[in-house]
Design an enzyme around this catalytic site. Sequence first.
Site, PDB file in Angstrom:
ATOM      1  N   VAL A  85     -22.385 -28.082   4.195  1.00 50.49           N
ATOM      2  CA  VAL A  85     -21.265 -28.635   4.957  1.00 50.49           C
ATOM      3  C   VAL A  85     -20.173 -29.164   4.025  1.00 50.49           C
ATOM      4  O   VAL A  85     -20.438 -29.690   2.940  1.00 50.49           O
ATOM      5  CB  VAL A  85     -21.743 -29.766   5.893  1.00 50.49           C
ATOM      6  CG1 VAL A  85     -22.307 -30.950   5.120  1.00 50.49           C
ATOM      7  CG2 VAL A  85     -20.628 -30.217   6.840  1.00 50.49           C
ATOM      8  N   THR A  86     -18.921 -28.990   4.448  1.00 47.96           N
ATOM      9  CA  THR A  86     -17.801 -29.583   3.739  1.00 47.96           C
ATOM     10  C   THR A  86     -16.723 -29.965   4.742  1.00 47.96           C
ATOM     11  O   THR A  86     -16.852 -29.719   5.946  1.00 47.96           O
ATOM     12  CB  THR A  86     -17.239 -28.640   2.656  1.00 47.96           C
ATOM     13  OG1 THR A  86     -16.368 -29.386   1.793  1.00 47.96           O
ATOM     14  CG2 THR A  86     -16.478 -27.477   3.269  1.00 47.96           C
ATOM     15  N   HIS A 134     -12.370 -29.936   5.338  1.00 46.56           N
ATOM     16  CA  HIS A 134     -11.032 -29.510   4.953  1.00 46.56           C
ATOM     17  C   HIS A 134     -10.023 -30.360   5.702  1.00 46.56           C
ATOM     18  O   HIS A 134     -10.225 -30.697   6.875  1.00 46.56           O
ATOM     19  CB  HIS A 134     -10.783 -28.046   5.295  1.00 46.56           C
ATOM     20  CG  HIS A 134     -11.723 -27.090   4.626  1.00 46.56           C
ATOM     21  ND1 HIS A 134     -11.841 -26.986   3.263  1.00 46.56           N
ATOM     22  CD2 HIS A 134     -12.601 -26.186   5.145  1.00 46.56           C
ATOM     23  CE1 HIS A 134     -12.737 -26.060   2.969  1.00 46.56           C
ATOM     24  NE2 HIS A 134     -13.225 -25.571   4.088  1.00 46.56           N
ATOM     25  N   ALA A 189     -14.802 -27.475  -4.253  1.00 45.54           N
ATOM     26  CA  ALA A 189     -15.998 -26.889  -3.647  1.00 45.54           C
ATOM     27  C   ALA A 189     -15.745 -25.415  -3.390  1.00 45.54           C
ATOM     28  O   ALA A 189     -14.597 -24.983  -3.217  1.00 45.54           O
ATOM     29  CB  ALA A 189     -16.345 -27.611  -2.350  1.00 45.54           C
ATOM     30  N   LEU A 216     -12.332 -21.181  -2.239  1.00 42.53           N
ATOM     31  CA  LEU A 216     -12.446 -22.497  -2.871  1.00 42.53           C
ATOM     32  C   LEU A 216     -11.483 -23.493  -2.239  1.00 42.53           C
ATOM     33  O   LEU A 216     -10.462 -23.120  -1.666  1.00 42.53           O
ATOM     34  CB  LEU A 216     -12.181 -22.393  -4.385  1.00 42.53           C
ATOM     35  CG  LEU A 216     -10.770 -22.049  -4.865  1.00 42.53           C
ATOM     36  CD1 LEU A 216      -9.905 -23.292  -5.030  1.00 42.53           C
ATOM     37  CD2 LEU A 216     -10.835 -21.284  -6.181  1.00 42.53           C
ATOM     38  N   CYS A 266     -21.489 -30.605   0.576  1.00 43.09           N
ATOM     39  CA  CYS A 266     -22.157 -29.482  -0.096  1.00 43.09           C
ATOM     40  C   CYS A 266     -23.650 -29.744  -0.299  1.00 43.09           C
ATOM     41  O   CYS A 266     -24.297 -29.073  -1.117  1.00 43.09           O
ATOM     42  CB  CYS A 266     -21.479 -29.155  -1.425  1.00 43.09           C
ATOM     43  SG  CYS A 266     -19.720 -28.755  -1.257  1.00 43.09           S
TER      44      CYS A 266
END
Length: 291
Positions: free
Chosen positions: A104-105, A107, A169, A183, A200
């Site tokens: 998971v991230t 944005h 990431a 990225l 992450c």
Amino acid sequence: SPSPSPSPSPSGSRALGVLYDLHASEVEYEAAWRWQHALVREVQEGRAGGSCLLLLQHRPVYTLGTGSTTAHLRFTPDDDDDDDDGGVGGVGAPLLRTERGGEVTFHGPGQLVMYPIVDLRALGREDLHWYMRALEEVVIRALREGAGLRAHRRDGLTGVWCGEAKLAAMGVRVRRWVSFHGLALNVVNDLAPFDRIVPCGIPAHQGRVGSVQRQLRLLPGHEGDEGEGDAALVRRMRGALVQAFGEVFGLPVVEGRTALGGAEHLEQLARRHEPQRPPQPPQPPQPPPPP
């Protein structure tokens, strides 16, 4: 010891790198996903003039990779915000599962996202390990040339760090050796939304999430310095990323389409190709069958 820097792509296999520059635009994740799928088809069918590079910012969104666990969420996927806008995590951001690799991230505005649509077979680089190290090298060079920051890799992990702070990431997908996803570099974005996840899947004792702006303020003589404005720093790092990408991949980057014109063109391509299934919220676990 750090992973070796990738060597440039073979000079005999260079292709045109067309840049879709929306770096100052905040784009919905689903729209960028559709654009990537359309560009993958264009590259595969030989209609894109070579590989492509999509550069933008996203509106707030949490994303899960194809095999990501929801155990790294510090909220439940069906949490609703007070403004009832479909967001989760307390920041009005949706949670979507997509087909990239990684955990998971988050944005959001102020973070530069680079989606290279690269024909790795044409480059003679049918090697995902090389590709991931090459993306890291792009960021390392961009941070050095664009911000004067010394960045590095970490053994066994994907991404780019500056000291103890992870600034970039990565998560990718390849289809018939054409890459998509890519990225994300934290430049001036709010880092608070990362507190609602284990970014992450990397626990806090292995490092924290940082940004270019925050690291610049830690440099000797710059403590507490507000520095240049947000837009100027984003613009500076945009240029550094594009230059570093061209150097690492051996692709001459052509300033193709920008802002509104680029978005309109990408929408036309997306309508032509119509990808089947956009990113979806994760499905809740099913109850066990009755005994």
